[in-house]
Design a protein around this motif. Sequence first.
Motif, PDB file in Angstrom:
ATOM      1  N   ILE A 137       0.851  -1.197   0.000  1.00 23.82           N
ATOM      2  CA  ILE A 137       0.000   0.000   0.000  1.00 23.82           C
ATOM      3  C   ILE A 137       0.882   1.241   0.000  1.00 23.82           C
ATOM      4  O   ILE A 137       2.043   1.185   0.414  1.00 23.82           O
ATOM      5  N   LEU A 138       0.330   2.331  -0.458  1.00 21.69           N
ATOM      6  CA  LEU A 138       1.013   3.612  -0.396  1.00 21.69           C
ATOM      7  C   LEU A 138       0.693   4.224   0.966  1.00 21.69           C
ATOM      8  O   LEU A 138      -0.479   4.450   1.293  1.00 21.69           O
ATOM      9  N   THR A 139       1.702   4.463   1.773  1.00 21.41           N
ATOM     10  CA  THR A 139       1.504   4.952   3.142  1.00 21.41           C
ATOM     11  C   THR A 139       1.082   6.418   3.158  1.00 21.41           C
ATOM     12  O   THR A 139       1.234   7.138   2.166  1.00 21.41           O
ATOM     13  N   ARG A 140       0.574   6.853   4.296  1.00 23.95           N
ATOM     14  CA  ARG A 140       0.190   8.266   4.443  1.00 23.95           C
ATOM     15  C   ARG A 140       1.388   9.170   4.224  1.00 23.95           C
ATOM     16  O   ARG A 140       1.285  10.177   3.525  1.00 23.95           O
ATOM     17  N   ILE A 157       1.845  12.086   1.461  1.00 21.45           N
ATOM     18  CA  ILE A 157       2.234  13.458   1.806  1.00 21.45           C
ATOM     19  C   ILE A 157       3.421  13.892   0.952  1.00 21.45           C
ATOM     20  O   ILE A 157       3.457  15.033   0.464  1.00 21.45           O
ATOM     21  N   GLU A 158       4.380  13.015   0.754  1.00 23.91           N
ATOM     22  CA  GLU A 158       5.532  13.349  -0.101  1.00 23.91           C
ATOM     23  C   GLU A 158       5.100  13.643  -1.540  1.00 23.91           C
ATOM     24  O   GLU A 158       5.626  14.555  -2.179  1.00 23.91           O
ATOM     25  N   HIS A 187      -3.578  15.991   0.909  1.00 25.41           N
ATOM     26  CA  HIS A 187      -4.624  16.694   0.159  1.00 25.41           C
ATOM     27  C   HIS A 187      -4.177  18.125  -0.120  1.00 25.41           C
ATOM     28  O   HIS A 187      -3.723  18.827   0.791  1.00 25.41           O
ATOM     29  N   ILE A 188      -4.361  18.573  -1.373  1.00 26.17           N
ATOM     30  CA  ILE A 188      -3.992  19.936  -1.759  1.00 26.17           C
ATOM     31  C   ILE A 188      -5.223  20.650  -2.306  1.00 26.17           C
ATOM     32  O   ILE A 188      -5.865  20.172  -3.239  1.00 26.17           O
ATOM     33  N   TYR A 189      -5.528  21.789  -1.719  1.00 27.02           N
ATOM     34  CA  TYR A 189      -6.623  22.646  -2.171  1.00 27.02           C
ATOM     35  C   TYR A 189      -6.056  23.684  -3.140  1.00 27.02           C
ATOM     36  O   TYR A 189      -5.046  24.332  -2.840  1.00 27.02           O
ATOM     37  N   SER A 226      -6.266  14.726  -4.015  1.00 25.92           N
ATOM     38  CA  SER A 226      -5.948  13.811  -2.915  1.00 25.92           C
ATOM     39  C   SER A 226      -5.028  12.716  -3.424  1.00 25.92           C
ATOM     40  O   SER A 226      -5.274  12.124  -4.477  1.00 25.92           O
ATOM     41  N   PHE A 227      -3.983  12.456  -2.675  1.00 19.77           N
ATOM     42  CA  PHE A 227      -3.009  11.429  -3.058  1.00 19.77           C
ATOM     43  C   PHE A 227      -3.083  10.233  -2.128  1.00 19.77           C
ATOM     44  O   PHE A 227      -3.569  10.284  -1.053  1.00 19.77           O
TER      45      PHE A 227
END
Length: 160
Positions: free
Chosen positions: A3-6, A10-11, A85-87, A159-160
């Motif tokens: 899985i892709l970790t949190r 973020i990176e 997450h980027i707004y 969202s990533f």
Amino acid sequence: MAILTRVGRIELAKAVKAQSIYLAWGAGEPQWDSTPVTEQSTSTQLTQVLGYRKARRVLYCEPDVNGEIQVPEGGFTASSQATPHIYCEFNYDFTDALDKTIRELGLMVGTQPSSGEPAGKFYHAPSDIVDPGVLMLVEHRPAMYRDQGVRETFEFVLSF
């Protein structure tokens, strides 16, 4: 299963946020007015780009149903810490693509205006762009005619 970790997400968000972020809008195709088209994950560019608008705000955010950021996917709250997450907020001006019809939007990352463009300029014609960047998000919309009495604002959360 991997899985892709949190922290990995973020990176990815940090890498995207560090680049120039623009929203391209385009005329699309007139036949879309009667036969809606579905967005394709394989899309790499818009059909008929009319211009590029640099993001006014790019912030990290976190999901929050009662958050001040409201997008079709739900609510979010701005965060001073990096999140996955980027707004992104884009505010078009009254004269951007005046008298044109908009049917498509594309959130672009890494867009580069030509070196001859004035610093601080937020809107660019396609001819003023040397590298459109990477299409991260594409949206087809009902036809929207641009007149001088309206300033369009678009908001997205990646969202990533």
